[in-house]
Design a protein around this motif. Structure first.
Motif, PDB file in Angstrom:
ATOM      1  N   GLY A 184       6.621 -17.212 -10.458  1.00 60.45           N
ATOM      2  CA  GLY A 184       7.901 -17.833 -10.674  1.00 60.45           C
ATOM      3  C   GLY A 184       8.863 -17.457  -9.578  1.00 60.45           C
ATOM      4  N   THR A 185      10.056 -17.959  -9.667  1.00 57.10           N
ATOM      5  CA  THR A 185      11.078 -17.629  -8.680  1.00 57.10           C
ATOM      6  C   THR A 185      11.666 -16.296  -9.074  1.00 57.10           C
ATOM      7  OG1 THR A 185      12.632 -18.862 -10.028  1.00 57.10           O
ATOM      8  CG2 THR A 185      11.574 -20.048  -8.224  1.00 57.10           C
ATOM      9  N   SER A 195      21.096 -22.533  -3.256  1.00 57.19           N
ATOM     10  CA  SER A 195      20.241 -21.530  -3.904  1.00 57.19           C
ATOM     11  C   SER A 195      20.306 -20.199  -3.165  1.00 57.19           C
ATOM     12  CB  SER A 195      18.808 -22.050  -3.956  1.00 57.19           C
ATOM     13  OG  SER A 195      18.313 -22.225  -2.633  1.00 57.19           O
ATOM     14  N   GLN A 242       9.809 -18.219 -17.708  1.00 56.45           N
ATOM     15  CA  GLN A 242       9.928 -19.260 -16.690  1.00 56.45           C
ATOM     16  C   GLN A 242       9.454 -20.603 -17.222  1.00 56.45           C
ATOM     17  OE1 GLN A 242      11.367 -18.812 -13.792  1.00 56.45           O
ATOM     18  NE2 GLN A 242      11.113 -20.928 -13.169  1.00 56.45           N
ATOM     19  N   ILE A 243       8.332 -20.589 -17.976  1.00 56.21           N
ATOM     20  CA  ILE A 243       7.810 -21.831 -18.567  1.00 56.21           C
ATOM     21  C   ILE A 243       8.822 -22.404 -19.570  1.00 56.21           C
ATOM     22  CG2 ILE A 243       6.002 -22.735 -20.080  1.00 56.21           C
ATOM     23  CD1 ILE A 243       4.077 -20.781 -18.724  1.00 56.21           C
ATOM     24  N   LYS A 244       9.464 -21.522 -20.329  1.00 55.86           N
ATOM     25  CA  LYS A 244      10.464 -21.987 -21.291  1.00 55.86           C
ATOM     26  C   LYS A 244      11.636 -22.653 -20.581  1.00 55.86           C
ATOM     27  CE  LYS A 244      13.311 -20.354 -25.142  1.00 55.86           C
ATOM     28  NZ  LYS A 244      13.730 -19.168 -25.913  1.00 55.86           N
ATOM     29  N   LYS A 245      12.102 -22.024 -19.472  1.00 55.56           N
ATOM     30  CA  LYS A 245      13.195 -22.625 -18.714  1.00 55.56           C
ATOM     31  C   LYS A 245      12.785 -23.978 -18.142  1.00 55.56           C
ATOM     32  CE  LYS A 245      15.385 -18.242 -17.354  1.00 55.56           C
ATOM     33  NZ  LYS A 245      15.743 -17.384 -16.213  1.00 55.56           N
ATOM     34  N   ASN A 246      11.566 -24.043 -17.590  1.00 52.88           N
ATOM     35  CA  ASN A 246      11.087 -25.314 -17.050  1.00 52.88           C
ATOM     36  C   ASN A 246      10.983 -26.378 -18.144  1.00 52.88           C
ATOM     37  OD1 ASN A 246      10.874 -24.163 -14.526  1.00 52.88           O
ATOM     38  ND2 ASN A 246       8.730 -23.608 -14.768  1.00 52.88           N
ATOM     39  N   THR A 247      10.545 -25.955 -19.347  1.00 49.21           N
ATOM     40  CA  THR A 247      10.451 -26.904 -20.463  1.00 49.21           C
ATOM     41  C   THR A 247      11.823 -27.438 -20.858  1.00 49.21           C
ATOM     42  OG1 THR A 247       8.520 -25.669 -21.257  1.00 49.21           O
ATOM     43  CG2 THR A 247       9.551 -27.209 -22.791  1.00 49.21           C
ATOM     44  N   GLU A 248      12.824 -26.541 -20.872  1.00 53.22           N
ATOM     45  CA  GLU A 248      14.186 -26.990 -21.190  1.00 53.22           C
ATOM     46  C   GLU A 248      14.690 -27.978 -20.141  1.00 53.22           C
ATOM     47  OE1 GLU A 248      16.451 -23.457 -21.492  1.00 53.22           O
ATOM     48  OE2 GLU A 248      15.613 -22.854 -23.455  1.00 53.22           O
ATOM     49  N   ALA A 249      14.417 -27.676 -18.855  1.00 51.24           N
ATOM     50  CA  ALA A 249      14.843 -28.603 -17.798  1.00 51.24           C
ATOM     51  C   ALA A 249      14.147 -29.949 -17.939  1.00 51.24           C
ATOM     52  CB  ALA A 249      14.559 -27.989 -16.425  1.00 51.24           C
ATOM     53  N   ILE A 250      12.849 -29.919 -18.251  1.00 52.04           N
ATOM     54  CA  ILE A 250      12.099 -31.174 -18.429  1.00 52.04           C
ATOM     55  C   ILE A 250      12.643 -31.957 -19.618  1.00 52.04           C
ATOM     56  CG2 ILE A 250       9.828 -32.079 -19.079  1.00 52.04           C
ATOM     57  CD1 ILE A 250       8.615 -29.788 -17.417  1.00 52.04           C
TER      58      ILE A 250
END
Length: 424
Positions: free
Chosen positions: A26-27, A351, A206-214
């Motif tokens: 992740g970042t 960023s 990180q996956i949770k954040k990406n899911t929220e963004a999606i």
């Protein structure tokens, strides 16, 4: 080799693949990235090496078990083609395989006969089965011992008698994954396990954040699609209204044409009656009308030529407008791509600035904490100085009072001594 239940060693291939999958980074900060790289290297089974005698013994036992499983899976194929492999195997192994085949046939015959007969001889058959099973196990052990004693023969048999994509190969592959999993578990320390758990938690976050963004992007996409569908629905309604008006207009035109035809038929009849009377008069007018017709034809041809020229000119203007539109759209597309590239660059700079801002904010909080501690120390020192000054002032006042009282006391004693002398 003892015939153990293969389910004991069976491990879910999917779980092992999920454990051995390379983890996505992740970042994160450079320290977390280095920790992630170390964790990925540590999870690679090919980089793991035993570091204790117990681990080596366990891995050796698992490797020997895999080799025995592979050779055990080849025994039925070898027995089916025993004539072809007889020269390669030799007389001793061939005799043991023939004995194994006989015992297997006896076992199958005994099992099939036990199903047909009644239950009176069940105990006797069970005893025979146990004895035959032990003999079969001993035969399998002897065959495996003789085969494993010759590694080159084992390799040759694997090359010639191995069956691709068989259930046995899947089981051996799963057992190999179980061996890698056991090696990983044996070489993973509690600290490394905690690092792995922390790393997996970071990945989950990180996956949770990406899911929220999606989810947010999908909501925006759904809103845009709804807006587009509403516009299309409005345009469809307009098209339907236009079609309805065109149908009404066609009906009106048809009714008008029918009415005109009726009136024309009526007039034709009237004119037919009057035409006979006017034929002579009209015959005279035919020549005049012929001349007028020729003149009108010439005039109409000239007007038609002018209209055709005008049509060609209009078509050329349309082509020019289309080319101009294509040129403008190309320029707009190039401008859009430039703006998009500038936006991407500014986003990357944003960023970087955000990361620098986080670092500066952390440094600022540390500086503020140091300032607060220093101010607290200064206030405490000032308070101690104030207390010491007040104490010194009180001590000095007490000392001065003591000196004054001592002086007055000595003067009072002197006065009393002079008074007594005067009385005498």
């Amino acid at each position: 080799m003892a015939t153990r239940d293969p389910a004991v060693f069976q491990v879910s291939s999917q779980d092992m693949k999920q454990r051995n999958k390379p983890l996505v980074k992740g970042t994160a900060t450079p320290e977390k990235a280095m920790m992630t790289l170390d964790a990925v290297k540590m999870l690679d089974p090919h980089r793991l090496k035993p570091d204790s005698i117990e681990t080596e013994r366990i891995i050796t036992v698992l490797d020997e078990t895999i080799a025995k499983l592979e050779m055990s899976s080849l025994i039925p194929r070898i027995i089916d083609s025993l004539d072809r492999f007889a020269d390669m195997l030799g007389p001793e192994i061939t005799n043991n395989l023939i004995a194994y085949q006989k015992l297997s046939n006896e076992m199958e015959h005994l099992l099939s006969s036990s199903e047909e007969e009644d239950t009176m001889r069940a105990e006797e058959q069970r005893g025979c089965l146990c004895l035959l099973e032990q003999r079969l196990k001993c035969s399998v052990r002897n065959v495996l011992r003789l085969l494993l004693a010759n590694p080159s023969l084992c390799q040759a048999l694997k090359y010639k008698a191995w069956v691709r994509e068989s259930p046995v190969e899947a089981f051996i592959k799963a057992f190999g994954e179980f061996r890698n999993f056991m090696l990983e578990r044996l070489l993973t320390s509690p600290m490394e396990e905690e690092e792995n758990i922390q790393f997996m938690e970071d990945i989950s976050l990180q996956i949770k954040k990406n899911t929220e963004a999606i989810t947010a992007l999908q909501a925006e996409l759904a809103a845009a699609i709804r807006t587009r569908e509403e516009e299309i629905h409005k345009k469809d309604n307009v098209i339907k209204d236009l079609k309805t008006s065109m149908q009404d207009l066609a009906k009106d035109c048809k009714a008008g044409i029918q009415q005109i035809e009726q009136e024309g038929e009526k007039q034709r009849k009237e004119m037919l009656q009057a035409s006979q009377a006017r034929c002579a008069r009209l015959q005279q007018d035919i020549e005049q009308l012929g001349a007028q017709l020729n003149a009108l034809v010439l005039e109409h041809r000239a007007s038609e030529l002018a209209l055709r020229k005008r049509k060609c000119r209009v078509e050329m203007e349309i082509v020019n407008w289309i080319q101009k539109y294509d040129t403008d759209m190309g320029e707009k597309q190039a401008e859009y791509e430039e703006v998009h590239a500038a936006y991407a660059e500014e986003k990357a700079q944003l960023s970087l600035l955000t990361e620098e801002h986080a670092v500066l904010l952390q440094e600022y909080s540390q500086i503020e904490e140091e300032r607060r501690i220093r101010q607290k120390k200064e206030e405490q020192a000032l308070k101690e100085l104030t207390t010491m000054t007040l104490a010194a002032t009180r001590i000095q006042a007490f000392w001065r009072g003591y000196l004054v009282r001592s002086l007055f006391k000595s003067k009072r004693k002197k006065k009393k001594g002079k008074g007594k002398k005067a009385k005498k």
